[in-house]
Each structure stands twice: as C-alpha cells, then as structure tokens.
Design a protein around this motif. Structure first.
Motif, PDB file in Angstrom:
ATOM      1  N   GLY A   1     -53.883  33.481   0.755  1.00 58.46           N
ATOM      2  CA  GLY A   1     -53.412  32.698   1.888  1.00 58.46           C
ATOM      3  C   GLY A   1     -54.331  32.842   3.088  1.00 58.46           C
ATOM      4  O   GLY A   1     -55.423  33.411   3.014  1.00 58.46           O
ATOM      5  N   SER A   2     -53.880  32.326   4.219  1.00 57.92           N
ATOM      6  CA  SER A   2     -54.692  32.336   5.438  1.00 57.92           C
ATOM      7  C   SER A   2     -54.750  33.734   6.032  1.00 57.92           C
ATOM      8  O   SER A   2     -53.732  34.369   6.264  1.00 57.92           O
ATOM      9  N   ARG A   3     -55.957  34.207   6.321  1.00 58.37           N
ATOM     10  CA  ARG A   3     -56.132  35.567   6.841  1.00 58.37           C
ATOM     11  C   ARG A   3     -56.451  35.564   8.328  1.00 58.37           C
ATOM     12  O   ARG A   3     -56.867  36.584   8.877  1.00 58.37           O
ATOM     13  N   ALA A   4     -56.284  34.434   8.995  1.00 57.83           N
ATOM     14  CA  ALA A   4     -56.543  34.339  10.431  1.00 57.83           C
ATOM     15  C   ALA A   4     -55.455  33.476  11.059  1.00 57.83           C
ATOM     16  O   ALA A   4     -54.861  32.623  10.400  1.00 57.83           O
ATOM     17  N   ALA A   5     -55.206  33.703  12.354  1.00 59.24           N
ATOM     18  CA  ALA A   5     -54.143  32.957  13.031  1.00 59.24           C
ATOM     19  C   ALA A   5     -54.623  32.314  14.324  1.00 59.24           C
ATOM     20  O   ALA A   5     -54.280  31.169  14.623  1.00 59.24           O
ATOM     21  N   ALA A   6     -55.386  33.042  15.126  1.00 63.15           N
ATOM     22  CA  ALA A   6     -55.823  32.516  16.423  1.00 63.15           C
ATOM     23  C   ALA A   6     -56.781  31.342  16.243  1.00 63.15           C
ATOM     24  O   ALA A   6     -57.607  31.317  15.329  1.00 63.15           O
ATOM     25  N   LEU A   7     -56.656  30.348  17.132  1.00 63.24           N
ATOM     26  CA  LEU A   7     -57.480  29.151  17.045  1.00 63.24           C
ATOM     27  C   LEU A   7     -57.857  28.696  18.448  1.00 63.24           C
ATOM     28  O   LEU A   7     -57.001  28.617  19.339  1.00 63.24           O
ATOM     29  N   ASN A   8     -59.154  28.419  18.654  1.00 65.92           N
ATOM     30  CA  ASN A   8     -59.628  27.942  19.959  1.00 65.92           C
ATOM     31  C   ASN A   8     -60.955  27.211  19.742  1.00 65.92           C
ATOM     32  O   ASN A   8     -62.018  27.722  20.049  1.00 65.92           O
TER      33      ASN A   8
ATOM     34  N   PRO B   1     -60.276  32.278   4.701  1.00 65.14           N
ATOM     35  CA  PRO B   1     -60.723  33.085   5.839  1.00 65.14           C
ATOM     36  C   PRO B   1     -60.492  32.433   7.201  1.00 65.14           C
ATOM     37  O   PRO B   1     -60.703  33.075   8.220  1.00 65.14           O
ATOM     38  N   PHE B   2     -60.083  31.171   7.233  1.00 62.40           N
ATOM     39  CA  PHE B   2     -59.896  30.482   8.506  1.00 62.40           C
ATOM     40  C   PHE B   2     -58.412  30.135   8.707  1.00 62.40           C
ATOM     41  O   PHE B   2     -57.647  30.055   7.733  1.00 62.40           O
ATOM     42  N   PRO B   3     -57.993  29.914   9.960  1.00 62.69           N
ATOM     43  CA  PRO B   3     -56.591  29.573  10.205  1.00 62.69           C
ATOM     44  C   PRO B   3     -56.255  28.176   9.694  1.00 62.69           C
ATOM     45  O   PRO B   3     -57.037  27.239   9.855  1.00 62.69           O
ATOM     46  N   VAL B   4     -55.093  28.046   9.063  1.00 60.73           N
ATOM     47  CA  VAL B   4     -54.618  26.756   8.549  1.00 60.73           C
ATOM     48  C   VAL B   4     -53.211  26.520   9.079  1.00 60.73           C
ATOM     49  O   VAL B   4     -52.343  27.389   8.978  1.00 60.73           O
ATOM     50  N   TYR B   5     -52.998  25.340   9.650  1.00 54.01           N
ATOM     51  CA  TYR B   5     -51.690  24.987  10.200  1.00 54.01           C
ATOM     52  C   TYR B   5     -51.259  23.622   9.689  1.00 54.01           C
ATOM     53  O   TYR B   5     -52.082  22.780   9.304  1.00 54.01           O
ATOM     54  N   PHE B   6     -49.926  23.410   9.690  1.00 52.52           N
ATOM     55  CA  PHE B   6     -49.336  22.131   9.325  1.00 52.52           C
ATOM     56  C   PHE B   6     -48.546  21.591  10.510  1.00 52.52           C
ATOM     57  O   PHE B   6     -47.941  22.352  11.265  1.00 52.52           O
ATOM     58  N   ALA B   7     -48.551  20.266  10.656  1.00 53.99           N
ATOM     59  CA  ALA B   7     -47.731  19.600  11.671  1.00 53.99           C
ATOM     60  C   ALA B   7     -47.273  18.273  11.101  1.00 53.99           C
ATOM     61  O   ALA B   7     -47.908  17.720  10.191  1.00 53.99           O
ATOM     62  N   PHE B   8     -46.168  17.747  11.625  1.00 58.98           N
ATOM     63  CA  PHE B   8     -45.673  16.460  11.153  1.00 58.98           C
ATOM     64  C   PHE B   8     -46.322  15.326  11.927  1.00 58.98           C
ATOM     65  O   PHE B   8     -46.418  15.360  13.154  1.00 58.98           O
ATOM     66  N   HIS B   9     -46.732  14.326  11.165  1.00 60.80           N
ATOM     67  CA  HIS B   9     -47.395  13.161  11.726  1.00 60.80           C
ATOM     68  C   HIS B   9     -46.435  12.398  12.645  1.00 60.80           C
ATOM     69  O   HIS B   9     -45.284  12.184  12.289  1.00 60.80           O
ATOM     70  N   ASP B  10     -46.872  11.999  13.829  1.00 62.19           N
ATOM     71  CA  ASP B  10     -46.093  11.133  14.699  1.00 62.19           C
ATOM     72  C   ASP B  10     -47.050  10.252  15.502  1.00 62.19           C
ATOM     73  O   ASP B  10     -48.273  10.320  15.332  1.00 62.19           O
ATOM     74  N   ASP B  11     -46.502   9.407  16.384  1.00 61.71           N
ATOM     75  CA  ASP B  11     -47.340   8.474  17.145  1.00 61.71           C
ATOM     76  C   ASP B  11     -48.333   9.204  18.042  1.00 61.71           C
ATOM     77  O   ASP B  11     -49.485   8.777  18.194  1.00 61.71           O
ATOM     78  N   ASN B  12     -47.894  10.301  18.644  1.00 63.75           N
ATOM     79  CA  ASN B  12     -48.796  11.045  19.537  1.00 63.75           C
ATOM     80  C   ASN B  12     -49.993  11.603  18.776  1.00 63.75           C
ATOM     81  O   ASN B  12     -51.134  11.546  19.249  1.00 63.75           O
ATOM     82  N   LEU B  13     -49.731  12.146  17.586  1.00 64.29           N
ATOM     83  CA  LEU B  13     -50.839  12.682  16.785  1.00 64.29           C
ATOM     84  C   LEU B  13     -51.709  11.560  16.225  1.00 64.29           C
ATOM     85  O   LEU B  13     -52.908  11.747  16.014  1.00 64.29           O
TER      86      LEU B  13
END
Length: 333
Positions: free
Chosen positions: A50-57, A141-153
């Motif tokens: 799985g993902s071994r990192a969390a911070a993202l910038n 090795p990199f952070p991976v995130y999920f989000a739900f698609h909407d008009d703003n995205l």
C-alpha cells in the motif's frame, strides 16, 4: 490473501483527510478544501504494502502528459477511467518518482461506461477492482488519495489541462494549482481486536446411539476491505454472507426447537472477523475449539459474496481434496 500470509501488522487510519487546493493566479491566491481518502497502508508477512507516504505538497498535473514529463515534483490528478493501469505498473515496477496521485471516482461506481456496450471491462466497478488489486499488492512509495468527482473538480481538472497545454509546467513562477495534504507521516497502530460470534444447535441422538453426533459448521466473515478503508462498502463482501448465515440460523433454530424436527447433526454457526486478512478470525476461532468438537466437524460451509449477480459457484477445498464426495463435486465444476 495468500494462505501463507500473516495477519496485518499495521493499518493506516481509515478516516478521510483534507486536501487543500491552492490556485496561484496573477491577481492573488485562492484556496479550496476537498475531502479525500487515503490508500491503505499495511504490512503482510513482513512485506510493506500500500501507500507508504501521506504528506503532499506539489503542483498539479493531468493527462495527457508531454513526452518525457518529470512527475517527481508533481501531483497527478486523474479520473478513474482516464488513468492507464500500464502507466501505474511502469512507475511501480521501475520505481519511478511521482510526487503524488489523486484519483477521481465517479459518484455511481456501478454505472455503465458506454451505453449499449456489452464489454463490461470498461465499467467503473471493474476498472476500480483492477486498480485496487494493483495498489494493494504493491509497495507504493508515493501518496495516493481518492476523491469523488463533482463539478468543482471538473472545473479544476479543466484548468490544470489548460495550463499544461501552454507548454509550461505549473510552478511557483508560472502559476497553476498546488495540492496540499497537511498530514503527518503515518505511524504503526496496534493490531485490531478480533471478535468472533458463535452459535450452537445440538442434534438429536437415536435410542442406544452412544457415538458423538457429527457436526455441520456454517461460517461467514462479517468485515470488509478496500483500497481506502473509509470507502469500503461490503454489501456483498461480506454483508450478504453474514445475512445468509443469520437467516439459516433463524430457520434451523425453529426446526431444532422440537425433538420431532431436530436433525441428527449438530449445527455450528460462526460469524468471524479478519476475513480480508487471510481469514485470521476464522483460524483463531477453529483453534479455540475443544479437540472433540473440531474432530466432529463432518462438513463446513463458508458463505462469502452470495449476493453476487454471477451464477458461478466458487469452491475452496484442501489440496488435493481429501473428502471423496467433495472431490467429486470439485472435479465436476
């Protein structure tokens, strides 16, 4: 999970975290917050998965990418159906650097991708299943995130693509969007408590029958698993199995309440935890039995994903099947 696997050693928080989108524009800066869900992190048999990192910038990037694009300092934003699995496999296999990945999920995972298309490989639920297999069985090795698609995205994605089409990668000087997750690096958490629930219906012995009655065990695990723990739904993995077991127990408890309708088998019911973790709860439950009970089990039925639309019957047997009757059924399939 592999039969030789061990119980999970560490699991990341299942809570959603906050993704902050910073837009660098000529007139000033603006920020928007979006709820996102982190890819699971765990250890299995000592292997980090799985993902071994969390911070993202990092500044945002999107497909199509220019030839030779350097994504080591970029956060890639991609709708589920636009993310090539070959791209991810290449990055994981060759250990290429990627600043981060944000996958946009459709609101209706079960929707058809193309109306009237009989090929279901492109359906969101099937694409997501393949993506889950890839991400959960590799060290990412990199952070991976999920989000739900909407008009703003949608608008965000259009802006990112517009900036990319200018030929200048987003940066502090050229402008663009920056994705920020102000999260501390994940820490190992203690293993969850495994709780099993058991029920027993004794069978009826005939007169002069001194032998111990054989037992039929009916088992189902009651928990679920997914690439992002907070997004796991589990209606068929394994909510359907748990519901089926409870209904079977209800029916047979009425039959066994009268000696006239009581069978010549003991019935053992077990709702177990840890199903996604190599059925660790079931293993613990079996080890807790008295040896006589364990030896009396003549037949076991494990109910899993029985609510599936598929008409296929999946059988898990010993290798090779020891019981000749079970072997006969297995060979017919």
């Amino acid at each position: 999970m592999s039969p030789s696997g061990e119980v999970v050693a560490s699991v990341s928080s299942a809570l959603a975290v906050l993704l902050v989108l910073l837009a660098c524009v000529e007139l000033g800066d603006a920020a928007a917050a979006v709820g996102v869900y982190r890819l699971i992190q765990y250890d299995l048999a000592g292997a980090p998965l799985g993902s071994r990192a969390a911070a993202l910038n990092h500044h945002a990037a999107a497909f199509p990418l220019p030839a030779g694009a350097d994504l080591s300092r970029s956060a890639l934003v991609a709708p589920l159906l636009d993310l090539p699995l070959a791209f991810l496999r290449e990055y994981l296999a060759e250990k290429k650097h990627l600043g981060g990945l944000l996958i946009l999920l459709p609101r209706n995972i079960s929707a058809k991708n193309v109306e009237g298309n009989n090929d279901d490989k492109g359906e969101p639920k099937n694409v997501l299943a393949e993506l889950e297999k890839l991400l959960m069985h590799e060290e990412v090795p990199f952070p991976v995130y999920f989000a739900f698609h909407d008009d703003n995205l949608d608008n965000l994605l259009a802006d990112i693509r517009k900036i990319a089409s200018s030929g200048q990668p987003a940066s502090a000087s050229t402008g663009g969007y920056k994705l920020v997750v102000p999260s501390a690096e994940p820490k190992k958490v203690s293993s969850p408590t495994i709780s099993n629930i058991q029920g027993w219906l004794p069978g009826s012995k005939g007169e002069g029958d001194a032998e111990q009655l054989p037992t039929i065990a009916i088992v189902a695990n009651y928990d679920t698993f997914g690439a992002a723990p907070a997004l796991s739904v589990g209606s068929d993995s394994n909510g359907s199995g748990a519901v089926a077991l409870l209904e079977i127990a209800r029916i047979f408890s009425r039959l066994y309440s009268s000696p006239k309708t009581r069978g010549k088998f003991n019935l053992l019911f077990g709702l177990t935890s840890g199903g996604p973790y190599n059925y660790n709860g079931t293993s613990k439950w079996l080890r807790s039995f008295d040896q006589r009970v364990r030896e009396s089990i003549d037949y076991a039925i494990c109910l899993n994903s029985v609510g599936s639309w598929s008409h296929d019957l999946w059988m898990h047997v010993s290798k090779p099947p020891e019981n000749p009757y079970i072997k006969q059924i297995f060979e017919v399939q």
